[in-house]
Design an enzyme around this catalytic site. Structure first.
Site, PDB file in Angstrom:
ATOM      1  N   CYS A   1       0.810  -1.232   0.000  1.00 46.15           N
ATOM      2  CA  CYS A   1       0.000   0.000   0.000  1.00 46.15           C
ATOM      3  C   CYS A   1       0.840   1.279   0.000  1.00 46.15           C
ATOM      4  O   CYS A   1       0.544   2.224  -0.741  1.00 46.15           O
ATOM      5  CB  CYS A   1      -0.942  -0.005   1.204  1.00 46.15           C
ATOM      6  SG  CYS A   1      -0.218  -0.713   2.695  1.00 46.15           S
TER       7      CYS A   1
ATOM      8  N   HIS B   1      -3.161   6.335   4.413  1.00 47.05           N
ATOM      9  CA  HIS B   1      -1.732   6.486   4.704  1.00 47.05           C
ATOM     10  C   HIS B   1      -1.275   7.856   4.200  1.00 47.05           C
ATOM     11  O   HIS B   1      -1.677   8.288   3.112  1.00 47.05           O
ATOM     12  CB  HIS B   1      -0.904   5.429   3.963  1.00 47.05           C
ATOM     13  CG  HIS B   1      -1.045   4.027   4.476  1.00 47.05           C
ATOM     14  ND1 HIS B   1      -1.794   3.679   5.576  1.00 47.05           N
ATOM     15  CD2 HIS B   1      -0.480   2.872   4.030  1.00 47.05           C
ATOM     16  CE1 HIS B   1      -1.701   2.366   5.772  1.00 47.05           C
ATOM     17  NE2 HIS B   1      -0.909   1.845   4.843  1.00 47.05           N
TER      18      HIS B   1
HETATM   19  P1  NAP Z   1      -7.553  -9.253   7.779  1.00 52.91           P
HETATM   20  O1  NAP Z   1      -8.545  -8.174   7.959  1.00 52.91           O
HETATM   21  O2  NAP Z   1      -6.926  -9.852   8.977  1.00 52.91           O
HETATM   22  O3  NAP Z   1      -8.222 -10.412   6.885  1.00 52.91           O
HETATM   23  C1  NAP Z   1      -7.604 -11.624   6.636  1.00 52.91           C
HETATM   24  C2  NAP Z   1      -8.497 -12.488   5.755  1.00 52.91           C
HETATM   25  O4  NAP Z   1      -7.831 -13.721   5.465  1.00 52.91           O
HETATM   26  C3  NAP Z   1      -9.818 -12.876   6.422  1.00 52.91           C
HETATM   27  O5  NAP Z   1     -10.825 -12.922   5.452  1.00 52.91           O
HETATM   28  C4  NAP Z   1      -9.502 -14.267   6.931  1.00 52.91           C
HETATM   29  O6  NAP Z   1     -10.653 -15.074   7.107  1.00 52.91           O
HETATM   30  C5  NAP Z   1      -8.689 -14.797   5.787  1.00 52.91           C
HETATM   31  N1  NAP Z   1      -7.945 -15.989   6.159  1.00 52.91           N
HETATM   32  C6  NAP Z   1      -7.118 -16.181   7.215  1.00 52.91           C
HETATM   33  N2  NAP Z   1      -6.684 -17.450   7.247  1.00 52.91           N
HETATM   34  C7  NAP Z   1      -7.243 -18.085   6.187  1.00 52.91           C
HETATM   35  C8  NAP Z   1      -7.199 -19.404   5.676  1.00 52.91           C
HETATM   36  N3  NAP Z   1      -6.476 -20.344   6.283  1.00 52.91           N
HETATM   37  N4  NAP Z   1      -7.904 -19.694   4.561  1.00 52.91           N
HETATM   38  C9  NAP Z   1      -8.656 -18.762   3.957  1.00 52.91           C
HETATM   39  N5  NAP Z   1      -8.752 -17.500   4.394  1.00 52.91           N
HETATM   40  C10 NAP Z   1      -8.044 -17.159   5.489  1.00 52.91           C
HETATM   41  O7  NAP Z   1      -6.333  -8.759   6.872  1.00 52.91           O
HETATM   42  P2  NAP Z   1      -6.302  -7.714   5.653  1.00 52.91           P
HETATM   43  O8  NAP Z   1      -5.841  -6.408   6.135  1.00 52.91           O
HETATM   44  O9  NAP Z   1      -7.560  -7.794   4.893  1.00 52.91           O
HETATM   45  O10 NAP Z   1      -5.059  -8.272   4.804  1.00 52.91           O
HETATM   46  C11 NAP Z   1      -5.094  -9.441   4.089  1.00 52.91           C
HETATM   47  C12 NAP Z   1      -3.893  -9.558   3.184  1.00 52.91           C
HETATM   48  O11 NAP Z   1      -3.781  -8.446   2.338  1.00 52.91           O
HETATM   49  C13 NAP Z   1      -2.530  -9.646   3.851  1.00 52.91           C
HETATM   50  O12 NAP Z   1      -1.735 -10.502   3.060  1.00 52.91           O
HETATM   51  C14 NAP Z   1      -1.944  -8.292   3.797  1.00 52.91           C
HETATM   52  O13 NAP Z   1      -0.541  -8.308   3.806  1.00 52.91           O
HETATM   53  C15 NAP Z   1      -2.484  -7.874   2.475  1.00 52.91           C
HETATM   54  N6  NAP Z   1      -2.565  -6.443   2.402  1.00 52.91           N
HETATM   55  C16 NAP Z   1      -2.051  -5.878   1.347  1.00 52.91           C
HETATM   56  C17 NAP Z   1      -2.058  -4.558   1.244  1.00 52.91           C
HETATM   57  C18 NAP Z   1      -1.365  -3.948   0.124  1.00 52.91           C
HETATM   58  O14 NAP Z   1      -0.522  -3.192   0.396  1.00 52.91           O
HETATM   59  N7  NAP Z   1      -1.635  -4.230  -1.100  1.00 52.91           N
HETATM   60  C19 NAP Z   1      -2.676  -3.754   2.190  1.00 52.91           C
HETATM   61  C20 NAP Z   1      -3.231  -4.353   3.276  1.00 52.91           C
HETATM   62  C21 NAP Z   1      -3.163  -5.731   3.373  1.00 52.91           C
HETATM   63  P3  NAP Z   1     -11.403 -15.195   8.558  1.00 52.91           P
HETATM   64  O15 NAP Z   1     -12.235 -13.953   8.700  1.00 52.91           O
HETATM   65  O16 NAP Z   1     -12.219 -16.420   8.384  1.00 52.91           O
HETATM   66  O17 NAP Z   1     -10.339 -15.303   9.597  1.00 52.91           O
HETATM   67  N1  12T Z   2       2.349  -5.524   7.673  1.00 51.36           N
HETATM   68  O1  12T Z   2       0.972  -5.959   2.057  1.00 51.36           O
HETATM   69  O2  12T Z   2       0.796  -3.763   8.812  1.00 51.36           O
HETATM   70  O3  12T Z   2       2.966  -6.404   2.731  1.00 51.36           O
HETATM   71  O4  12T Z   2       0.194  -2.092   7.567  1.00 51.36           O
HETATM   72  C1  12T Z   2       0.697  -4.249   4.152  1.00 51.36           C
HETATM   73  C2  12T Z   2       0.408  -3.571   5.321  1.00 51.36           C
HETATM   74  C3  12T Z   2       2.071  -5.772   5.326  1.00 51.36           C
HETATM   75  C4  12T Z   2       1.846  -5.949   2.908  1.00 51.36           C
HETATM   76  C5  12T Z   2       0.638  -3.239   7.712  1.00 51.36           C
HETATM   77  C6  12T Z   2       1.807  -5.091   6.510  1.00 51.36           C
HETATM   78  C7  12T Z   2       1.530  -5.310   4.177  1.00 51.36           C
HETATM   79  C8  12T Z   2       0.970  -3.990   6.489  1.00 51.36           C
END
Ligand code: NAP
Ligand code: 12T
Length: 340
Positions: free
Chosen positions: A133, A246
């Site tokens: 992000c 951010h």
């Molecule tokens: P989050 O709110 O904690 O959500 C995590 C999601 O993953 C939930 O839907 C969870 O399901 C699911 N999950 C966890 N374990 C699983 C499994 N074994 N099988 C299937 N689904 C599973 O986290 P988030 O902020 O949305 O972030 C998710 C991902 O996106 C991370 O990899 C993070 O690094 C990435 N991300 C990327 C950016 C970016 O910069 N592009 C920004 C933010 C996040 P449950 O609800 O059932 O637990």
């Molecule tokens: N730890 O997508 O905590 O690699 O804000 C994005 C956001 C990892 C990533 C955070 C993180 C990622 C965070």
């Protein structure tokens, strides 16, 4: 490669999370040609339903056959799940747009911001990575400056919202604020220190060089996206008690001189950028106004008077939109455009 169709079967993996929720909303808002939407999460979400258009869709758990018949899968369930399941999905013939850090620096995987390097989508082998992000919003603003004046060096400090860490971190900030107002003990589960009314110079884990993984993502991903390893970049990434959006203080040194006016003019025609810069009227980008919006806002454009060719910028964007869900959906839109 994606086959041309009128409508596509789309999956969101991690549908119940902060990014997943935003992906579902973004697909709906942008009217993505969805034939059918499949939603996946962990066993913890079994039985849950989520709304898409006027449908209530059941959340499923993953198995080896889950990706059969799916055209495009948007992953946002953490790097471990992406490591295991993205190759399985790709082998089933599905194109994966992955939001985790798992595949970003893999030389076989394009790392794409549609406004910046859409051409890299041509060489994907089934997995496409969405950048971090903090990297996305910075590079959206840097690309037009790089094209006009060639960037030599960048020094960036970020001010990152808790929603970047996911649902549990959003709750942690909320609960700590509530506890403190009620003179109660705060609970710390997600961050090692209190985040309410505090500032933490720590995002993701620390590496041997003393930087955090988040800081090194900004360095390495920027070079890969711009296709230029000569750019020198150094980052300090900081968590602030903001829910969404951010902010970044970006110092840029260029080969060619750009005045602040020239920089504003270049940015004002750049795709995905809005120049919001009238300090005499207290107008500059703020996370509370960027939240829920698609653009990257740039303000406080000024010359760095300590060097020959330098600029300072203040760059703000919604980390869950352009920083994650929107960029992923825009990648999917480009894939549809390119489908043969
Ligand atoms: P989050 O709110 O904690 O959500 C995590 C999601 O993953 C939930 O839907 C969870 O399901 C699911 N999950 C966890 N374990 C699983 C499994 N074994 N099988 C299937 N689904 C599973 O986290 P988030 O902020 O949305 O972030 C998710 C991902 O996106 C991370 O990899 C993070 O690094 C990435 N991300 C990327 C950016 C970016 O910069 N592009 C920004 C933010 C996040 P449950 O609800 O059932 O637990
Ligand atoms: N730890 O997508 O905590 O690699 O804000 C994005 C956001 C990892 C990533 C955070 C993180 C990622 C965070």
């Amino acid at each position: 490669m994606l086959k041309k169709k009128d409508k596509y079967v789309v999956a969101v993996v991690g549908a119940t999370g902060a990014v997943g929720n935003e992906m579902i909303a973004t697909l709906e808002q942008r009217n993505f040609p969805v034939e059918k939407l499949r939603l996946f999460a962990s066993e913890r979400s079994e039985g849950k339903h989520l709304d898409f258009r006027d449908e209530s869709i059941k959340v499923e758990t993953l198995n080896e056959d889950s990706f059969k018949g799916i055209d495009i899968a948007l992953f946002s369930a953490g790097a471990e799940r992406s490591r295991t399941w993205a190759p399985i999905a790709a082998r089933s013939g599905c194109v994966v747009v992955d939001n985790s850090s798992q595949w970003r620096m893999d030389p076989e995987v394009p790392l794409v911001i549609p406004e910046v390097n859409p051409q890299d989508l041509k060489w994907h082998k089934g997995i496409i990575a969405n950048p971090n992000c903090s990297t996305i919003q910075m590079v959206v603003a840097l690309k037009p400056i790089h094209d006009a004046a060639k960037i030599k060096r960048v020094v960036v400090t970020t001010f990152q919202a808790v929603s970047g860490t996911g649902q549990k971190a959003i709750q942690e900030l909320e609960q700590q604020v509530r506890a403190l107002y009620n003179f109660k003990e705060i609970e710390k589960k997600v961050y090692p220190h209190q985040i309410a009314f505090n500032v933490l110079p720590h995002i993701d884990k620390f590496l041997e060089n003393g930087y955090t993984k988040e800081e090194m993502k900004m360095v390495n991903e920027t070079r890969k996206i711009l296709g230029d390893d000569s750019i020198r970049l150094t980052a300090t990434t900081v968590r602030v008690p903001v829910f969404r959006g951010h902010s970044e203080s970006v110092n840029v040194e260029t080969e060619k001189k750009l005045s602040a006016d020239e920089c504003r003019a270049i940015l004002s025609t750049a795709p995905g950028v809005v120049v919001y810069d009238a300090p005499e009227k207290n107008i500059y980008p703020l996370p509370i106004y960027a939240a829920g919006k698609d653009e990257t806002f740039v303000g406080r454009v000024r010359e760095d008077e300590s060097i020959e060719n330098g600029l300072n910028l203040w760059v703000v964007s919604d980390n869950l939109r352009k920083g994650a869900a929107l960029n992923a959906v825009q990648i999917a839109e480009k894939l549809v455009e390119m489908a043969g």
